[in-house]
Structures are given as C-alpha cells and as structure tokens.
Design an enzyme around this catalytic site. Structure first.
Site, PDB file in Angstrom:
ATOM      1  N   CYS A 153      25.226  83.787  78.270  1.00  0.00           N
ATOM      2  CA  CYS A 153      24.166  84.512  77.556  1.00  0.00           C
ATOM      3  C   CYS A 153      22.898  84.773  78.373  1.00  0.00           C
ATOM      4  O   CYS A 153      22.450  85.923  78.445  1.00  0.00           O
ATOM      5  CB  CYS A 153      23.790  83.826  76.258  1.00  0.00           C
ATOM      6  SG  CYS A 153      25.005  82.715  75.592  1.00  0.00           S
ATOM      7  N   ARG A 182      31.728  73.255  81.496  1.00  0.00           N
ATOM      8  CA  ARG A 182      31.091  72.359  80.527  1.00  0.00           C
ATOM      9  C   ARG A 182      31.626  70.963  80.736  1.00  0.00           C
ATOM     10  O   ARG A 182      32.825  70.781  80.961  1.00  0.00           O
ATOM     11  CB  ARG A 182      31.398  72.824  79.095  1.00  0.00           C
ATOM     12  CG  ARG A 182      30.767  74.173  78.805  1.00  0.00           C
ATOM     13  CD  ARG A 182      31.003  74.602  77.383  1.00  0.00           C
ATOM     14  NE  ARG A 182      30.502  75.959  77.210  1.00  0.00           N
ATOM     15  CZ  ARG A 182      30.699  76.691  76.127  1.00  0.00           C
ATOM     16  NH1 ARG A 182      31.381  76.190  75.108  1.00  0.00           N
ATOM     17  NH2 ARG A 182      30.205  77.914  76.041  1.00  0.00           N
ATOM     18  N   GLN A 200      35.495  82.576  79.294  1.00  0.00           N
ATOM     19  CA  GLN A 200      35.312  83.092  77.937  1.00  0.00           C
ATOM     20  C   GLN A 200      35.493  84.598  77.949  1.00  0.00           C
ATOM     21  O   GLN A 200      35.042  85.266  78.873  1.00  0.00           O
ATOM     22  CB  GLN A 200      33.881  82.826  77.470  1.00  0.00           C
ATOM     23  CG  GLN A 200      33.577  81.397  77.135  1.00  0.00           C
ATOM     24  CD  GLN A 200      32.159  81.294  76.605  1.00  0.00           C
ATOM     25  OE1 GLN A 200      31.203  81.618  77.297  1.00  0.00           O
ATOM     26  NE2 GLN A 200      32.021  80.845  75.373  1.00  0.00           N
ATOM     27  N   ASP A 202      33.815  86.919  76.657  1.00  0.00           N
ATOM     28  CA  ASP A 202      32.498  86.921  76.041  1.00  0.00           C
ATOM     29  C   ASP A 202      31.930  88.336  75.888  1.00  0.00           C
ATOM     30  O   ASP A 202      32.287  89.227  76.650  1.00  0.00           O
ATOM     31  CB  ASP A 202      31.560  86.133  76.976  1.00  0.00           C
ATOM     32  CG  ASP A 202      30.441  85.447  76.229  1.00  0.00           C
ATOM     33  OD1 ASP A 202      30.341  85.623  75.002  1.00  0.00           O
ATOM     34  OD2 ASP A 202      29.657  84.734  76.895  1.00  0.00           O
ATOM     35  N   HIS A 204      27.969  90.209  74.436  1.00  0.00           N
ATOM     36  CA  HIS A 204      26.703  90.123  73.716  1.00  0.00           C
ATOM     37  C   HIS A 204      26.335  91.503  73.216  1.00  0.00           C
ATOM     38  O   HIS A 204      26.405  92.474  73.972  1.00  0.00           O
ATOM     39  CB  HIS A 204      25.627  89.535  74.624  1.00  0.00           C
ATOM     40  CG  HIS A 204      25.901  88.096  74.940  1.00  0.00           C
ATOM     41  ND1 HIS A 204      26.538  87.702  76.086  1.00  0.00           N
ATOM     42  CD2 HIS A 204      25.694  86.967  74.204  1.00  0.00           C
ATOM     43  CE1 HIS A 204      26.698  86.390  76.063  1.00  0.00           C
ATOM     44  NE2 HIS A 204      26.203  85.913  74.937  1.00  0.00           N
ATOM     45  N   LYS A 284      27.156  82.278  61.426  1.00  0.00           N
ATOM     46  CA  LYS A 284      28.313  82.683  62.248  1.00  0.00           C
ATOM     47  C   LYS A 284      29.586  82.790  61.432  1.00  0.00           C
ATOM     48  O   LYS A 284      29.696  82.233  60.338  1.00  0.00           O
ATOM     49  CB  LYS A 284      28.519  81.694  63.396  1.00  0.00           C
ATOM     50  CG  LYS A 284      28.828  80.283  62.911  1.00  0.00           C
ATOM     51  CD  LYS A 284      29.304  79.386  64.050  1.00  0.00           C
ATOM     52  CE  LYS A 284      29.636  77.999  63.509  1.00  0.00           C
ATOM     53  NZ  LYS A 284      30.325  77.143  64.449  1.00  0.00           N
ATOM     54  N   HIS A 330      26.430  86.980  69.699  1.00  0.00           N
ATOM     55  CA  HIS A 330      27.382  86.461  70.682  1.00  0.00           C
ATOM     56  C   HIS A 330      28.753  86.579  70.032  1.00  0.00           C
ATOM     57  O   HIS A 330      28.888  86.257  68.853  1.00  0.00           O
ATOM     58  CB  HIS A 330      27.208  84.964  70.944  1.00  0.00           C
ATOM     59  CG  HIS A 330      25.825  84.498  71.223  1.00  0.00           C
ATOM     60  ND1 HIS A 330      25.400  84.197  72.489  1.00  0.00           N
ATOM     61  CD2 HIS A 330      24.786  84.232  70.405  1.00  0.00           C
ATOM     62  CE1 HIS A 330      24.149  83.763  72.432  1.00  0.00           C
ATOM     63  NE2 HIS A 330      23.746  83.777  71.182  1.00  0.00           N
TER      64      HIS A 330
HETATM   65 ZN   LIG Z   1      26.357  83.998  74.257  1.00  0.00          ZN
END
Ligand SMILES: [Zn+2]
Length: 453
Positions: A153, A182, A200, A202, A204, A284, A330
């Site tokens: 992010c 992580r 990910q 991912d 945004h 979410k 996200h």
């Molecule tokens: Zn994010």
C-alpha cells in the site's frame, strides 16, 4: 474438569495419533503419553470422517508438491520461503498472465514497486506501530534503516502523490503482483498455506465516496469470474463492521458500510455480518471459498481504508476546486499466489485442468524408430500446447503408467499403424483411450479446453 459426565456418552471412536510429552513441558519430569482421538454418536459419521481424513491426506499439497516436482522449501536457509520449480512456475506464470490480462481489460493499470523502503515510510503509514510484530527486522545501510515490505500500500500511495489528482482522474485502479514478507511464528508455518514470503494479487482503488459501491460491485464481479475459472463457485461472504477502536468519522463508516452492503445485495450475494470485526481503519468484505472436500479457505478481501489517505495527506481537487481526501480500497482476489496454489493443488488433487497443466500432452513413441515422426507431431502441436516427447527406450506401457502418475492430461501414442495412417491414438488421464484422430482434430478438440479470457 471433566467434559463428559460419563464415558458411556462416547459412542464410536477412533484413536488418531499418540505422542510423548512431559508434564507441563518439563523434561525433568516423567514422560507421558498423549493420545488423540475422535468420537461420533453414529458409526456412519465416524466412517465418513475417517474417509475425509484419508482423502485430505492424499490431497495434501505438502506431499503432492514435491511428488509432482512443483515446489520445495529449504528451511535450513529460511523457513516459510517457497522455491517454485519449473512445473510449478509455469502454472504460476499462466495464472499471473491471466490475472494481468483480465485486470487490464477491466480498467486497472499494472504497476511495480520496490521490495524495501526506508523505515520512515512505515512510520508514516503506521505499520511500525500497529503491525511491527509481523515485520522482519530492518536492515542497516548508509546509516539508515531499510524495511522489507509487509504490504504494498504505501508504495502505491507514493505514486499517487507524485502529482495533483482531479476528480476526473478517479477512480484510479492500480494492480500489482506484489511480493511481501511477513514474520510468522515458526510453529504456525504450513507448506504453502502459511509462509513468510508471498505474492499478493494486490490492487488499490482511489475513488470518491460516491464511487465505493460501483467499485465494490466491479471487484465482486472479478472475484466470481476468477474463482469460477478455477472451479470455485461456492463462497461464504462476511461483512465486517466498525470495531470499538477505529479511525475516521462514524458518518464515513456508515456510508462505506452501506456501500459494501448495497454492492453485495445488487450482486445477489448472500453474506453474514460480523459486527465489530472490521479492521480499525475501515469496514471490509472477506470471501471464503469452499473446495471439493467442503473445506473453507479465506481468499478474496475488499477493505475500505480511512486511515492511510489521512496519514499520507492524499488529495484530489473536486468540481468546485476544493481539496478532498479520496477513499482508498485495498483488494485482493486470490489473496496470496502461494496460498492459492496450495489450495489449487489440494482442490484438484494435482490433476490440473488442461489450461493449467504444466505439460498438457505427452507423445509416447512405441519404439525408437517412431521418434522422428513423434517429434514432427510435437513441433506441430507445440504452437498451441505444452508438449513433450518421451524418448526413453522403455516399454510403452511403462511410459503410459508414468505419464498417468505425473498427471499429464493427454497422451498421444505413436506406432507403425499411427505413422502409416497419419492418425494419432489419443489417451486421456484417468480415462484411457479416446480413439484415433488426425493432428488437426486433436488441435481442434484440445483448443476448446483452454480457458477463455
Ligand atoms: Zn493495501
């Protein structure tokens, strides 16, 4: 205390495993046997459960992965880190190419960002505060501390802030197959499902408050589209609402939560509400898929964020010329590529569908003199498919057996008869002979099995 008033309540039971342990973990005390078992009121229920365990064991990706030469781990050089072998990597490439194509067609742009950044970036984003225990320790370099990224992010935000955005630019949808690291405790690591480094899928989305609902609808459509391609049509959807501790205004939370609810209702998706289970930064939607053994796996997530846009002073100019803060969403659809791959291996039991199979067709010449013709056929088919010739000097039955064990979806057997007639004997994994076909017929037939983007 006892959990049963009488052992007579235990009906049908089975001992599952035993292990040695010390009283309160103290090795100076006597060793004890710990036994694990399961009990059901009816025999049929016990039988069904034992069958499920057996099936789950046979599908375990930690066994199938190395057996099918898909991936490995090398914990002696770091736990929870995945090495993709060529056969696993080609599957990953197909999934990633597919993912990128579909995103580009759906109004997303692809971006790439670094893997490390000065720790001060994570201080601004707040991760050094609320996420520290999941992060690797920083690296010292040039008298600065660099942090391996646990999330993508803040990097996307930095790109957003490279210029002043207008309401006309929104929504902005930036997607990245972003590899993150992580820290997970050693004890919870599990094959591909719980790892320390993963990618990910991912993205945004920067949008206005009014655009949330439509953006979430688009993401939900992408979720159904992608998961459907892998044969997952059964989902459980959870909507998590405002927790006790939160940032942002109650009004903002209410509007965003309503937008998420409306999106789910408009797509006729059944969901359960998890009151107070939202992240502190926003409401979410979490989506769990159900595999063929009815096990649930958390995959997709869509999160509204009121925190990061404030922290990074994100702005856009509205119609009236005033500065406004955009909403940040996200979202990930597959979740993590590693984890999703683990779920796929178990879901398919290693029998990847034709479009994903690392080797789609194996040509099996009956004897050495058929190799030139087999190679000729391979050159023809490899324009469309992933094809190999088994050139070994082995009996054809053995070649068939090994191709079956390696779960190659189709085999083409070539001997004198086939070479003379120009037809190929087509065999399907797990099913046997399908008949004889010309190379063109094989191409037509198998092309239909390649997934439509
Ligand atoms: Zn994010």
């Amino acid at each position: 205390g006892p959990h049963l008033s009488s052992t007579g309540e235990v009906k049908y039971f089975c001992l599952l495993s035993t292990s040695a342990s010390y009283w309160r973990g103290d090795e100076n005390r006597e060793s004890m046997q710990r036994i694990y078992g399961i009990s059901f009121p009816e025999k049929e229920q016990l039988d069904e459960y034992l069958k499920f365990l057996e099936e789950a064991r046979e599908r375990d990706h930690r066994t199938l992965g190395p057996k099918l030469d898909l991936f490995s781990l090398h914990p002696e050089f770091g736990s929870g880190l995945i090495y993709w072998h060529p056969k696993g990597a080609i599957i990953r490439k197909i999934i990633e190419d597919f993912w990128k194509d579909v995103h580009l067609k759906n109004g997303y742009q692809i971006i790439y960002t670094p893997h490390i950044a000065d720790i001060s970036l994570w201080e601004i984003s707040g991760h050094t505060g609320f996420y520290k225990e999941n992060m690797f320790a920083p690296m010292e370099m040039e008298a600065r501390a660099f942090q391996l990224k646990p999330m993508n992010c803040p990097f996307h935000i930095l790109i957003y802030n490279t210029k002043l955005r207008s309401y006309r630019d929104l929504p902005i949808r930036w997607a990245e197959l972003g590899t993150v690291y992580r820290y997970e405790k050693q004890g919870v690591l599990h094959g591909l499902l719980r790892v320390r480094g993963f990618t990910q899928d991912d993205a945004h989305i920067f949008c206005t408050e009014e655009q949330i609902e439509e953006e979430v609808i688009n993401v939900l459509e992408l979720v159904s589209f992608f998961l459907g391609k892998f044969g997952f049509t059964d989902y459980k959807i959870f909507l998590s609402t405002r927790p006790e501790k939160y940032v942002g205004s109650p009004d903002g939370w209410a509007k965003a939560t309503t937008a998420l609810e409306n999106a789910l209702k408009k797509k006729n998706m059944d969901y359960e509400t998890d009151p107070g289970e939202g992240v502190f930064y926003g409401p979410k939607i979490d989506i769990k898929i159900t595999d063929c053994l009815k096990r649930e796996w958390q995959c997709s997530t869509i999160q509204v964020d009121f925190n990061i846009p404030e922290r990074f002073h994100l702005k856009y100019t509205d119609k009236d010329g005033s500065f406004k803060t955009p909403i940040l969403i996200h979202r990930a659809i597959l979740g993590s590529i590693e984890r999703f791959f683990g779920v796929l291996i178990e879901h398919y039991k290693g029998n990847f569908p034709f479009w994903l199979a690392p080797e789609q067709i194996r040509i099996l010449p009956i004897s050495e003199r058929h190799i030139p013709y087999a190679e000729n056929v391979m050159n023809n088919l490899s324009q469309y498919f992933r094809v190999q010739v088994d050139r070994r000097n082995e009996k054809v039955n053995r070649k068939i057996r090994e191709a079956e064990e390696e779960k190659v979806p189709y085999m083409l057997i070539i001997g004198d008869k086939e070479e003379k007639s120009g037809k190929l004997a087509l065999r399907k994994h797990g099913e046997g002979m399908l008949g004889t076909f010309t190379p063109d017929e094989v191409i037509q037939k198998l092309k239909e099995l390649v997934v439509d983007r």
